[in-house]
Design a protein around this motif. Sequence first.
Motif, short mmCIF file in Angstrom:
data_model
loop_
_atom_site.label_atom_id
_atom_site.label_comp_id
_atom_site.label_asym_id
_atom_site.label_seq_id
_atom_site.Cartn_x
_atom_site.Cartn_y
_atom_site.Cartn_z
N THR B 13 7.98 -12.62 -51.36
CA THR B 13 6.61 -12.49 -51.24
C THR B 13 6.07 -11.23 -52.28
O THR B 13 7.21 -10.47 -52.76
CB THR B 13 5.93 -12.29 -49.92
OG1 THR B 13 6.45 -11.10 -49.70
CG2 THR B 13 6.33 -13.14 -48.88
N LYS B 18 10.68 -11.38 -47.19
CA LYS B 18 10.11 -11.46 -45.88
C LYS B 18 10.74 -12.55 -44.93
O LYS B 18 10.94 -13.68 -45.22
CB LYS B 18 8.55 -11.99 -45.73
CG LYS B 18 7.96 -12.29 -44.64
CD LYS B 18 6.53 -12.80 -44.81
CE LYS B 18 5.97 -13.15 -43.42
NZ LYS B 18 4.56 -13.90 -43.49
N ILE B 20 11.79 -15.28 -42.06
CA ILE B 20 10.73 -15.95 -41.37
C ILE B 20 11.71 -16.66 -40.29
O ILE B 20 11.39 -16.47 -39.00
CB ILE B 20 10.33 -17.16 -41.89
CG1 ILE B 20 9.42 -16.41 -43.17
CG2 ILE B 20 9.22 -17.97 -41.14
CD1 ILE B 20 8.72 -17.34 -44.09
N GLY B 43 7.33 -20.53 -37.39
CA GLY B 43 8.42 -20.85 -38.20
C GLY B 43 9.01 -22.28 -38.17
O GLY B 43 10.01 -22.50 -38.65
N SER B 45 7.68 -25.12 -39.19
CA SER B 45 7.71 -25.77 -40.61
C SER B 45 8.60 -25.21 -41.26
O SER B 45 9.43 -26.08 -42.34
CB SER B 45 6.27 -25.53 -41.36
OG SER B 45 5.27 -26.60 -40.54
N THR B 46 8.92 -23.95 -41.42
CA THR B 46 9.72 -22.98 -42.27
C THR B 46 10.94 -23.87 -41.92
O THR B 46 11.96 -23.98 -42.94
CB THR B 46 9.94 -21.79 -41.91
OG1 THR B 46 8.61 -21.29 -42.50
CG2 THR B 46 10.73 -21.26 -42.77
N TYR B 57 12.96 -21.20 -50.24
CA TYR B 57 13.45 -20.50 -48.99
C TYR B 57 14.91 -19.98 -49.38
O TYR B 57 15.43 -20.71 -49.84
CB TYR B 57 13.31 -21.17 -47.46
CG TYR B 57 11.80 -21.33 -47.45
CD1 TYR B 57 10.92 -20.62 -46.45
CD2 TYR B 57 11.16 -22.56 -47.89
CE1 TYR B 57 9.64 -20.81 -46.15
CE2 TYR B 57 9.96 -22.78 -47.53
CZ TYR B 57 9.32 -22.11 -46.76
OH TYR B 57 8.04 -22.23 -46.58
N GLN B 89 4.29 -32.06 -42.38
CA GLN B 89 3.21 -31.65 -41.50
C GLN B 89 1.95 -31.95 -42.49
O GLN B 89 0.87 -32.67 -41.90
CB GLN B 89 3.11 -30.10 -41.27
CG GLN B 89 2.11 -29.77 -40.52
CD GLN B 89 2.08 -28.41 -40.12
OE1 GLN B 89 3.12 -27.73 -40.28
NE2 GLN B 89 0.97 -28.01 -39.18
N GLU B 175 4.86 -32.20 -36.84
CA GLU B 175 3.53 -32.56 -36.32
C GLU B 175 3.11 -33.92 -36.69
O GLU B 175 2.00 -33.88 -37.16
CB GLU B 175 2.56 -31.60 -36.83
CG GLU B 175 3.02 -29.92 -36.01
CD GLU B 175 1.75 -28.96 -36.04
OE1 GLU B 175 0.64 -29.48 -36.37
OE2 GLU B 175 2.08 -27.79 -36.17
N HIS B 207 2.78 -29.70 -31.19
CA HIS B 207 1.85 -28.84 -30.25
C HIS B 207 1.58 -29.27 -28.89
O HIS B 207 1.10 -28.77 -28.08
CB HIS B 207 0.74 -28.12 -30.96
CG HIS B 207 1.02 -27.41 -32.16
ND1 HIS B 207 1.37 -25.91 -31.78
CD2 HIS B 207 0.83 -27.43 -33.28
CE1 HIS B 207 1.48 -25.32 -33.10
NE2 HIS B 207 1.34 -26.17 -33.83
N1 ATP Z 1 5.39 -19.38 -48.93
C1 ATP Z 1 5.23 -18.48 -48.11
N2 ATP Z 1 4.54 -17.21 -48.43
C2 ATP Z 1 4.46 -16.37 -47.31
N3 ATP Z 1 4.43 -16.66 -46.14
C3 ATP Z 1 5.00 -17.66 -45.74
C4 ATP Z 1 5.20 -18.78 -46.55
N4 ATP Z 1 5.78 -19.92 -45.85
C5 ATP Z 1 5.68 -19.59 -44.50
N5 ATP Z 1 5.27 -18.31 -44.39
C6 ATP Z 1 5.09 -17.52 -43.36
O1 ATP Z 1 6.22 -17.94 -42.33
C7 ATP Z 1 5.50 -17.81 -41.06
C8 ATP Z 1 5.90 -19.15 -40.42
O2 ATP Z 1 5.25 -20.25 -41.09
P1 ATP Z 1 5.57 -21.76 -40.67
O3 ATP Z 1 4.45 -22.91 -41.48
O4 ATP Z 1 6.72 -22.12 -40.70
O5 ATP Z 1 4.78 -21.79 -38.93
P2 ATP Z 1 4.61 -22.97 -37.99
O6 ATP Z 1 5.57 -22.65 -36.86
O7 ATP Z 1 4.96 -24.32 -38.59
O8 ATP Z 1 3.06 -23.04 -37.96
P3 ATP Z 1 2.09 -24.14 -37.44
O9 ATP Z 1 2.18 -24.55 -36.35
O10 ATP Z 1 0.75 -23.49 -37.77
O11 ATP Z 1 2.29 -25.28 -38.34
C9 ATP Z 1 3.86 -17.62 -40.93
O12 ATP Z 1 3.64 -16.32 -40.76
C10 ATP Z 1 3.50 -18.23 -42.42
O13 ATP Z 1 2.55 -17.53 -43.00
#
Ligand code: ATP
Lengths: 489, 253
Positions: B13, B18, B20, B43, B45-46, B57, B89, B175, B207
């Motif tokens: 970033t 960062k 995750i 995290g 989706s990550t 990533y 998603q 999702e 969810h």
């Molecule tokens: N490209 C990116 N740049 C900066 N932060 C990121 C990036 N991708 C993900 N994040 C951060 O990583 C964290 C996890 O995001 P992620 O999308 O994996 O969450 P999630 O569990 O899928 O959420 P949701 O239930 O809302 O879909 C979040 O704080 C998001 O802002």
Amino acid sequence: MGATEETIQQIKSMAGKYEAGFVTDIETDKAPKGLSEEIVRLISSKKNEPEWMLQWRLKAFQRWLEMPEPDWQKPKFPKIDYQDIHYYAAPKSMANKPKSLDEVDPELLKTYEKLGIPLKEQEILAGVQKPVAVDVVFDSVSVATTFKEKLKEAGVIFCSISEAIQNHPDLVKKYIGSVVPPGDNKHACLNSAVFTDGSFVYVPEGVRCPMELSTYFRINELNTGQFERTLIIADKGAYVSYLEGCTAPMRDENQLHAAVVELIAHDDAEIKYSTVQNWYPGNFETGQGGVYNFVTKRGLCEGRNSKISWTQVETGSAITWKYPSCILKGDHSQGEFYSVAITNGRQQADTGTKMIHIGKNTKSRIVAKGISAGKSDQTYRGLVKIMPKAQGARNFTQCDSLLIGDQCGAHTVPYIESRNKTANLEHEATTSKISEDQLFYCMQRGIGEEEALALIVNGFAREVMQHLPMEFAVEAQKLVGISLEGSVG
Amino acid sequence: MIKIENLKAAIETDDGEKEILKGVSLDIPAGQVHAIMGPNGAGKSTLSYVLSGREEYTVTGGSFEMDAQDMLELAPEERAAAGLFLAFQYPVEIPGVNMSTFLKTALNSVRKQRGEDELDALSMLKLIKAKCADLGISEDMMKRAVNVGFSGGEKKRNEVLQMAMLEPKFCVLDETDSGLDIDALKIVADGVNAMRSPERAFLVITHYQRLLDYIKPDVVHIMAEGKIVKTGGPELAKELEDKGYANVIGEAA
Ligand SMILES: Nc1ncnc2c1ncn2[C@@H]1O[C@H](COP(=O)(O)OP(=O)(O)OP(=O)(O)O)[C@@H](O)[C@H]1O
Ligand SMILES: [Mg+2]
């Protein structure tokens, strides 16, 4: 007397000062390098041209000597040394023009086979694809034209311009230079002086040309320019669709290609002109070599309700300088320009169109899709001009640029000149970067990165690609992929 | 079959790297369905992107194996060919590329990588027709550009259609239930259930307990702040629904 020897003699008798003689090649009959009145005379005499044609060329040559090089385009390049180019090169076997394909040098036929251009009518008819009539131009001469007889039955004349000068002098005399006058610009002027071959099409009144026509251009010889001239006339109510394709071998030297294309559409006639341009783009890393593609293409919508449509897929050439245009003279006439230009490596392209609205209720449509990758640079340059009498004229322009990587450039330069208040002009432009999301989505589905890129870019260009004749669409799509190779990863 | 061990991933970033994913471990035997639930930003989706090899990533630690094959060293398209599928998603729009071309290109790329013959146009058409029918997707949609102008629900159905076409071994659904109306949810769930087999593993991110009524999970995990914080049976999802994340995670922490 062998062909080369004969040429030497001709030159000697005309000029008497070419000590160096000729670069002789086993297969090629070449004029010596350099441009002079003698060379213009040589070309004309090689083609057995009538006096009026020679005079026309000579006038153009005189004009050319005085004209300045255009310098307003974005790509900059070293001054062209016009004396370092051969202006005439013909396969020796073509000295006595073969009467049929059976007489054509098998080596030449093989070249086209390798390029995937079918020339044997029987084989074409036996194939799955819809037959297409082809005129093939190798360096300076037309090698063969297929399906001539079949077209003749329909009244369509399709032959090389050299043949047309012999067999249809009245038509050529009437129309050549009527849309692109020799003095239009320096490159067109050069072409007028030294054009060697190209295609001629005449579709008579009320005739819908029964098949796609196409010309295939190839520059083969080293340091040889190609200056083809194409003239297409659609008489009242006629329709014709024509496609040109081009390739050149890889050369470290730049090759000059300065073509002129003139289209004339009479009342209610329609001409559809498509180009798939794949000249050698030069070395990917260094930019060395490649074709300078300086082309003047213009269509005249002479008649009421006439229509001219340009579609181009430009993927090759080191430098492209090209603005296929329409002069909308007839009331209710229509002009269209659909363009996909891809630059990669070190390529530079400055391309676009001009739509000149003269008649009432004339309509034009411009859709230009530019894709820049690598360290290339691309400019869309377009002019929409509405003349005072063009009551109710309309134009729609859409320019979209797609950037791949962060070392390339894309520029949009639209000029609008409206001298009639009733005109209705719409312009939209977008610039975007190739989307990582789209690429990843495709890759997650198993599609490799380069193929994914080709898929996405083809999608981006779809609105243009779908205007290509079906017979060529698949090839053009593949070409998009090939020309983007090396731009990701 | 699926072994994820202490997987860590970070993203570049503007304020530096960062982290995750902070050490995710999952073991999904063939034939099982595991669900992941967790608050926004946990995290989830990550994790799905990292598993499928998205370049942005950086994996900073841990491992991911499928059938004992190291997946982390494969390119995204190779993972897909090996049998990993991600239902996004947020499915991506690809203007100008129609669905049937896209499906054909994807399936043939995968087949080629798997050493199988490409499918001819007719067989492809038949296959697409059959899968569309199964999922209640109109064939007209196959002529439209990928996801362009598709409704939220249509996009999700389209993800399941692609999954059915590619016949993966390991399906990650992120999702896939959100945005679906009740009937569509049932159709999608039926589509997924039809693919359940002893050779296949599923990771279902959601969810809502509601989806898990239709697609019955063997194991439910809760993810928070880049880690799996709790693992249990289907009853864990119900507990979440009753108590909310704060309470359940609070207990775990
Ligand atoms: N490209 C990116 N740049 C900066 N932060 C990121 C990036 N991708 C993900 N994040 C951060 O990583 C964290 C996890 O995001 P992620 O999308 O994996 O969450 P999630 O569990 O899928 O959420 P949701 O239930 O809302 O879909 C979040 O704080 C998001 O802002
Ligand atoms: Mg998410």
